[in-house]
Motif scaffolding. Structure first.
Motif, PDB file in Angstrom:
ATOM      1  N   PRO A  41      49.240  44.964  48.683  1.00  0.00           N
ATOM      2  CA  PRO A  41      48.362  45.522  47.647  1.00  0.00           C
ATOM      3  C   PRO A  41      48.586  44.821  46.309  1.00  0.00           C
ATOM      4  O   PRO A  41      49.680  44.335  46.015  1.00  0.00           O
ATOM      5  CB  PRO A  41      48.778  46.992  47.571  1.00  0.00           C
ATOM      6  N   ARG A  42      47.520  44.775  45.506  1.00  0.00           N
ATOM      7  CA  ARG A  42      47.619  44.157  44.178  1.00  0.00           C
ATOM      8  C   ARG A  42      46.755  44.943  43.195  1.00  0.00           C
ATOM      9  O   ARG A  42      45.576  45.198  43.454  1.00  0.00           O
ATOM     10  CB  ARG A  42      47.164  42.699  44.233  1.00  0.00           C
ATOM     11  N   PHE A  43      47.359  45.331  42.073  1.00  0.00           N
ATOM     12  CA  PHE A  43      46.598  46.003  41.029  1.00  0.00           C
ATOM     13  C   PHE A  43      45.612  45.033  40.398  1.00  0.00           C
ATOM     14  O   PHE A  43      45.954  43.905  40.064  1.00  0.00           O
ATOM     15  CB  PHE A  43      47.526  46.514  39.919  1.00  0.00           C
ATOM     16  N   THR A  44      44.386  45.469  40.231  1.00  0.00           N
ATOM     17  CA  THR A  44      43.440  44.741  39.387  1.00  0.00           C
ATOM     18  C   THR A  44      43.296  45.424  38.037  1.00  0.00           C
ATOM     19  O   THR A  44      42.985  44.776  37.031  1.00  0.00           O
ATOM     20  CB  THR A  44      42.058  44.650  40.058  1.00  0.00           C
TER      21      THR A  44
ATOM     22  N   ALA B  46      46.325  63.474  23.054  1.00  0.00           N
ATOM     23  CA  ALA B  46      46.197  63.004  24.443  1.00  0.00           C
ATOM     24  C   ALA B  46      47.106  61.804  24.684  1.00  0.00           C
ATOM     25  O   ALA B  46      47.245  60.914  23.840  1.00  0.00           O
ATOM     26  CB  ALA B  46      44.748  62.626  24.740  1.00  0.00           C
ATOM     27  N   VAL B  47      47.726  61.800  25.857  1.00  0.00           N
ATOM     28  CA  VAL B  47      48.572  60.686  26.280  1.00  0.00           C
ATOM     29  C   VAL B  47      47.690  59.583  26.863  1.00  0.00           C
ATOM     30  O   VAL B  47      46.646  59.839  27.472  1.00  0.00           O
ATOM     31  CB  VAL B  47      49.599  61.171  27.333  1.00  0.00           C
ATOM     32  N   SER B  48      48.096  58.344  26.653  1.00  0.00           N
ATOM     33  CA  SER B  48      47.342  57.204  27.186  1.00  0.00           C
ATOM     34  C   SER B  48      47.142  57.348  28.691  1.00  0.00           C
ATOM     35  O   SER B  48      48.087  57.620  29.434  1.00  0.00           O
ATOM     36  CB  SER B  48      48.088  55.897  26.877  1.00  0.00           C
ATOM     37  N   GLU B  49      45.914  57.158  29.132  1.00  0.00           N
ATOM     38  CA  GLU B  49      45.612  57.276  30.563  1.00  0.00           C
ATOM     39  C   GLU B  49      44.553  56.237  30.946  1.00  0.00           C
ATOM     40  O   GLU B  49      43.513  56.134  30.304  1.00  0.00           O
ATOM     41  CB  GLU B  49      45.090  58.674  30.904  1.00  0.00           C
ATOM     42  N   THR B  50      44.851  55.473  31.980  1.00  0.00           N
ATOM     43  CA  THR B  50      43.914  54.498  32.518  1.00  0.00           C
ATOM     44  C   THR B  50      43.889  54.626  34.030  1.00  0.00           C
ATOM     45  O   THR B  50      44.949  54.673  34.673  1.00  0.00           O
ATOM     46  CB  THR B  50      44.329  53.057  32.140  1.00  0.00           C
ATOM     47  N   ASP B  51      42.706  54.713  34.599  1.00  0.00           N
ATOM     48  CA  ASP B  51      42.603  54.804  36.056  1.00  0.00           C
ATOM     49  C   ASP B  51      42.926  53.453  36.677  1.00  0.00           C
ATOM     50  O   ASP B  51      42.325  52.431  36.319  1.00  0.00           O
ATOM     51  CB  ASP B  51      41.190  55.233  36.467  1.00  0.00           C
TER      52      ASP B  51
ATOM     53  N   PRO C 245      39.341  43.121  49.476  1.00  0.00           N
ATOM     54  CA  PRO C 245      40.540  43.337  50.285  1.00  0.00           C
ATOM     55  C   PRO C 245      41.774  42.820  49.571  1.00  0.00           C
ATOM     56  O   PRO C 245      41.665  41.988  48.664  1.00  0.00           O
ATOM     57  CB  PRO C 245      40.241  42.518  51.550  1.00  0.00           C
ATOM     58  N   PRO C 246      42.957  43.264  49.975  1.00  0.00           N
ATOM     59  CA  PRO C 246      44.181  42.825  49.302  1.00  0.00           C
ATOM     60  C   PRO C 246      44.478  41.364  49.579  1.00  0.00           C
ATOM     61  O   PRO C 246      43.990  40.790  50.559  1.00  0.00           O
ATOM     62  CB  PRO C 246      45.254  43.735  49.926  1.00  0.00           C
ATOM     63  N   PRO C 247      45.266  40.724  48.719  1.00  0.00           N
ATOM     64  CA  PRO C 247      45.661  39.334  48.975  1.00  0.00           C
ATOM     65  C   PRO C 247      46.351  39.214  50.336  1.00  0.00           C
ATOM     66  O   PRO C 247      47.186  40.047  50.692  1.00  0.00           O
ATOM     67  CB  PRO C 247      46.639  39.019  47.832  1.00  0.00           C
ATOM     68  N   SER C 248      45.992  38.184  51.080  1.00  0.00           N
ATOM     69  CA  SER C 248      46.572  38.003  52.404  1.00  0.00           C
ATOM     70  C   SER C 248      46.768  36.524  52.686  1.00  0.00           C
ATOM     71  O   SER C 248      46.254  35.661  51.966  1.00  0.00           O
ATOM     72  CB  SER C 248      45.681  38.628  53.487  1.00  0.00           C
ATOM     73  N   SER C 249      47.511  36.239  53.749  1.00  0.00           N
ATOM     74  CA  SER C 249      47.746  34.860  54.163  1.00  0.00           C
ATOM     75  C   SER C 249      48.010  34.852  55.656  1.00  0.00           C
ATOM     76  O   SER C 249      48.653  35.764  56.187  1.00  0.00           O
ATOM     77  CB  SER C 249      48.940  34.271  53.410  1.00  0.00           C
ATOM     78  N   PRO C 250      47.505  33.837  56.376  1.00  0.00           N
ATOM     79  CA  PRO C 250      47.765  33.763  57.814  1.00  0.00           C
ATOM     80  C   PRO C 250      49.236  33.491  58.117  1.00  0.00           C
ATOM     81  O   PRO C 250      49.968  32.922  57.304  1.00  0.00           O
ATOM     82  CB  PRO C 250      46.899  32.585  58.275  1.00  0.00           C
TER      83      PRO C 250
END
Length: 314
Positions: free
Chosen positions: A69-72, A86-91, A97-102
């Protein structure tokens, strides 16, 4: 033969090898002291260096692809301006698909006569396991650098989408000019990742060129490398980023972000196969390899271009 099997149980080119010459004749005793035979030499090839400098988590037990998995969109924090504000909040969001490699399969084998296997000193299975092992190491490093992620290959550093590339185009390159590009790459890598690179990878010919750096009085300049220098013989010398055919590349890496997963290597001797009808055995080596340099492309920075063509040492 049983001793040969035991050695390889404990533990690519294909050609039928006999006790003659060319073949295994060099390891079949003919009055040569055993201690001399033990000093056999493997063939010359690029030594593996890169894989051992990167983290090596276990290869997953199944599957022919690996992914992570990788955050975008990442979480945020901020100072609370006043109590009860209010406290800082970001979704957060993940790449899909997630980064992958064979998972690449790297293998090689040698066919040889039963006599060459039984009558060699040291055991030809031992010599071949070392020879094939060094070949596997070279192939692994080559994949880590040049793997395309296609046609059975894993993904290599030169093919990471989103990596930072600093171009060094120069028909008459000098060490001071190249050093400026290297410092530019170091700065860009640090800004992109939020951490400085800790591994500087270059071919030995490029390191020799920097060590041959002379000041205006002819004295040698000793460069202070911005990260740990790793000479990587498997870096190709035939790249063409700058339009030529004889260029190399310099990498600045954050090693902890670049996991290499190796399954094996495995060595085996096979005699119960179709070659048994002619007393032919097969020594085989294989390993599985996966690399995820795309899990965080910001950890990969390269300097490429015509300024890294075959250097002059005058």
């Amino acid at each position: 033969m049983e001793a040969a099997q035991r050695r390889l149980r404990a533990l690519a080119e294909s050609r039928d090898v006999t006790t003659g010459d060319p073949g295994a004749g060099g390891l079949v005793p003919a009055g040569v002291p055993a201690y001399i035979a033990d000093l056999f030499s493997t063939s010359c090839r690029n030594a593996a260096a890169l894989a051992g400098a990167l983290p090596q988590p276990p290869l997953p037990e199944s599957g022919m692809d690996v992914s992570t998995p990788r955050f975008t969109t990442g979480a945020t924090v901020a100072v609370q301006a006043a109590q009860a504000d209010a406290v800082s909040e970001t979704d957060i969001d993940f790449e899909s698909p997630p980064p992958s490699s064979p998972v690449a399969t790297i293998a090689g084998q040698v066919d040889l006569s039963q006599q060459a296997l039984d009558r060699s000193l040291p055991g030809l299975d031992v010599a071949l396991s070392r020879e094939l092992g060094e070949a596997l190491g070279e192939a692994i490093d080559s994949q880590l650098i040049q793997g395309t992620g296609l046609n059975g290959q894993t993904l290599g550093l030169l093919n990471v989408t989103g990596a930072t590339v600093v171009s060094y185009a120069d028909a008459t390159p000098t060490q001071p000019e190249a050093w400026a590009k290297l410092m530019d790459a170091y700065a860009q890598a640090s800004q992109a990742l939020g951490l400085p690179p800790d591994l500087l990878c270059m071919h030995p010919r490029r390191a020799a060129w920097f060590w041959n750096w002379k000041d205006t009085a002819g004295g040698l300049v000793s460069p202070r490398w911005p990260a740990r220098l790793l000479e990587v013989p498997c870096i190709p010398l035939t790249l063409s980023a700058g339009g030529g055919t004889n260029e190399d590349v310099i990498f600045l890496l954050r090693s902890e972000e670049l996991p290499v997963m190796v399954g094996g290597p495995r060595f085996r001797v096979m005699i119960d196969w179709t070659g048994s009808g002619s007393l032919t055995a097969r020594v085989q080596a294989l390993c599985y390899l996966a690399f995820l340099p795309n899990r965080k492309p910001e950890a990969v920075t390269s300097v490429e271009g015509s300024g890294l063509a075959t250097p002059s040492y005058s």
